[in-house]
Motif scaffolding. Structure first.
Motif: not given
Length: 114
Positions: A108-114
């Motif tokens: 499952t994709q986890v994306t953390v934006s800055s």
């Protein structure tokens, strides 16, 4: 053993996400359950593990921020991820062990934006 992950998504730096994984099929005698991740440009790496007796282990990079838990009655494992950083971005895979074999979920994709 089949593993179905859920959760994940997009979150800002400092935010939280919870991912879960349910095991089904031949699950009697299921061993440790855990999470691994593959960050962009990197190999799959260990994140956290919970044994059937509830003992836990974490990678140094997530210790103090992530919490793994397990529900033996439901055969599920969850990962609560707090204080997320862009470096936590990746595909998270749940895994488990049974009778000497390893089994993996679809990721499952986890994306953390800055």
């Amino acid at each position: 053993v089949q593993l179905q992950a859920s959760g994940g998504g997009l979150v800002q730096t400092g935010g939280s996400l919870r991912i879960s994984c349910a095991a089904s099929g031949s699950i009697d005698g299921l061993g440790a359950m855990g999470w691994w991740r593959q960050r962009p440009g990197n190999q799959r790496e260990f994140v956290a593990l919970v044994s059937s007796d509830g003992s836990t282990r974490y990678s140094d990079s997530v210790k103090g921020r992530f919490t793994i838990s397990r529900d033996n009655a439901e055969n599920t494992v969850s990962l609560q991820m707090n204080s997320l950083k862009p470096d936590d971005t990746g595909v998270y895979y749940c895994g488990t062990f049974r009778l000497g074999s390893a089994y993996w979920g679809q990721g499952t994709q986890v994306t953390v934006s800055s």
